[in-house]
Design a protein around this motif. Structure first.
Motif, PDB file in Angstrom:
ATOM      1  N   GLN A  46       7.263  -0.363  -5.819  1.00  0.00           N
ATOM      2  CA  GLN A  46       6.061   0.180  -5.271  1.00  0.00           C
ATOM      3  C   GLN A  46       4.729  -0.068  -6.242  1.00  0.00           C
ATOM      4  N   SER A  49       3.020  -3.014  -4.969  1.00  0.00           N
ATOM      5  CA  SER A  49       2.477  -2.995  -3.873  1.00  0.00           C
ATOM      6  C   SER A  49       1.122  -2.145  -4.171  1.00  0.00           C
ATOM      7  N   ILE A  50       1.051  -1.424  -5.409  1.00  0.00           N
ATOM      8  CA  ILE A  50      -0.309  -0.765  -5.697  1.00  0.00           C
ATOM      9  C   ILE A  50      -0.978  -2.217  -6.359  1.00  0.00           C
ATOM     10  N   LEU A  53      -2.514  -3.942  -3.395  1.00  0.00           N
ATOM     11  CA  LEU A  53      -3.588  -3.077  -2.661  1.00  0.00           C
ATOM     12  C   LEU A  53      -4.990  -3.176  -3.561  1.00  0.00           C
ATOM     13  N   TRP A 164      -7.019   1.762   0.156  1.00  0.00           N
ATOM     14  CA  TRP A 164      -6.098   2.711   0.450  1.00  0.00           C
ATOM     15  C   TRP A 164      -6.006   3.043   1.837  1.00  0.00           C
ATOM     16  N   VAL A 167      -2.634   2.262   3.694  1.00  0.00           N
ATOM     17  CA  VAL A 167      -1.456   2.855   3.342  1.00  0.00           C
ATOM     18  C   VAL A 167      -1.573   4.464   3.554  1.00  0.00           C
ATOM     19  N   ARG A 222       5.662   7.086  -0.828  1.00  0.00           N
ATOM     20  CA  ARG A 222       6.599   5.922  -0.830  1.00  0.00           C
ATOM     21  C   ARG A 222       6.965   5.457   0.464  1.00  0.00           C
ATOM     22  N   PHE A 225       4.098   3.348   2.095  1.00  0.00           N
ATOM     23  CA  PHE A 225       4.008   1.995   1.444  1.00  0.00           C
ATOM     24  C   PHE A 225       5.039   1.197   2.140  1.00  0.00           C
ATOM     25  N   ASP A 226       6.148   1.491   2.474  1.00  0.00           N
ATOM     26  CA  ASP A 226       7.129   0.939   3.022  1.00  0.00           C
ATOM     27  C   ASP A 226       6.928   0.387   4.338  1.00  0.00           C
ATOM     28  N   GLN A 228       3.744  -0.028   5.308  1.00  0.00           N
ATOM     29  CA  GLN A 228       2.578  -0.808   5.304  1.00  0.00           C
ATOM     30  C   GLN A 228       3.212  -2.138   5.112  1.00  0.00           C
ATOM     31  N   TRP A 229       3.993  -2.442   3.872  1.00  0.00           N
ATOM     32  CA  TRP A 229       4.308  -3.728   3.614  1.00  0.00           C
ATOM     33  C   TRP A 229       5.593  -4.337   4.513  1.00  0.00           C
TER      34      TRP A 229
END
Length: 334
Positions: A46, A49-50, A53, A164, A167, A222, A225-226, A228-229
């Motif tokens: 994560q 991922s940030i 982003l 953001w 997400v 979380r 995020f999952d 999104q990616w």
């Protein structure tokens, strides 16, 4: 600069800070148990991922600030790491410009800090200067200068919200502003935050912009995020199909209706004379194949319309369905 007298509250805060440091020094030699399952820590995946982003955020911020300040800037994402809030504050210079950000609809606050090495060149540019030869100033910004920075913060928060958006929707808003990092106690000192360090270069002036997001809030996202990616395979909607059709509608294709027959030797073709008859062995009632961009797509008949040759579509050639082959398991050796 005129001398400013400290208030009793500021004096008490200084002594309280010294007492806390002495207490920490006494316990520095003791082992402190650490629970890796603590709820305010996030996974490294994560955190990556940030990083991605805010890499997009930095690219958008370059163009936005360049247009706003009418000057060329260089913006680089330096690091994305997880620290305690006390460690984050200790890394900030003093004095500086630090603001508390609301994170609606989430409960909690983030922190955005701009170094004085950036603030004063930007203020000079907003007042008509070039900001390239500004001398470093170590003083607090005034209320008038804070008002001048409202447009700058509005652009930064707009690009941060847009980054953001992929997400989750976060409405970043300024709730309070301070010049001393130790006075902005919006989180517990031991609470974990995700610290984003961004370097901004304006002419010969180089400074940092630091952002701190509470880890506990990011951990709540979380699943988003999952989503999104991760790569999601879904059926296209009717609206998407209609949109694609509108995009390809102006495209041109080549139509070619052919009367397929036997092959002929080049020598025989050169010996043809007026009055000779060619036998194509093609029944009159058989449909003719129409090629679209060289591939057989339609069948129909040749005709005429308004003294022009035409092709009447009879049927669409469907691709053959795949044939499933049944294979048995090889026999076991005796």
């Amino acid at each position: 600069m005129a001398n400013r007298q400290l208030t009793q509250q500021e004096i008490d805060a200084v002594f309280q800070n010294l007492q806390n440091r002495n207490a920490d020094a006494e316990q520095s030699g003791k082992a402190i148990p650490f629970d890796f399952r603590r709820p305010d820590r996030i996974a490294k995946s994560q955190l990556r991922s940030i990083h991605l982003l805010h890499d997009n955020f930095v690219r958008n911020l370059v163009s936005s600030l360049s247009a706003y300040l009418r000057s060329y800037l260089i913006v680089n994402l330096v690091s994305v790491e997880q620290l305690s809030y006390a460690e984050f504050l200790e890394c900030l210079p003093s004095p500086t410009c630090i603001v508390s950000l609301g994170l609606k609809p989430y409960d909690g606050n983030a922190v955005l800090e701009l170094n004085s090495a950036l603030i004063f060149p930007i203020i000079e540019m907003l007042l008509g200067g070039n900001g390239k030869n500004s001398l470093p100033l170590q003083r607090e910004i005034t209320e008038i200068e804070q008002n001048l920075l409202e447009g700058l913060f509005r652009i930064i928060l707009r690009d941060l919200k847009e980054a953001w958006k992929g997400v989750t929707a976060i409405d970043f808003s300024i709730e309070s502003q301070e010049t001393e990092p130790q006075f902005l106690q919006i989180l517990a000192p031991s609470e974990a935050v995700v610290a984003i360090a961004i370097e901004i270069r304006i002419g010969e002036s180089v400074g940092m912009m630091n952002i701190a997001m509470p880890s506990i809030i990011i951990k709540m996202m979380r699943q988003k995020f999952d989503q999104q990616w991760s790569v999601r395979k879904t059926e296209s909607t009717v609206a998407e199909q209609r949109r694609i059709l509108e995009l390809i509608r102006p495209a041109t294709v080549a139509l070619d209706a052919r009367l397929e027959g036997p092959t002929l030797l080049m020598g025989d073709l050169l010996r043809l004379e007026d009055g000779d008859t060619l036998a194509f062995d093609y029944p009159v009632g058989r449909d003719i194949v129409c090629n679209v961009n060289g591939k057989a797509k339609l069948t129909g008949r040749i005709g005429s319309k308004e003294r022009k040759l035409a092709f009447e579509v009879g049927d669409v050639i469907r691709p053959p369905a795949p044939v499933a082959l049944e294979t048995g398991a090889p026999p076991h050796p005796a």
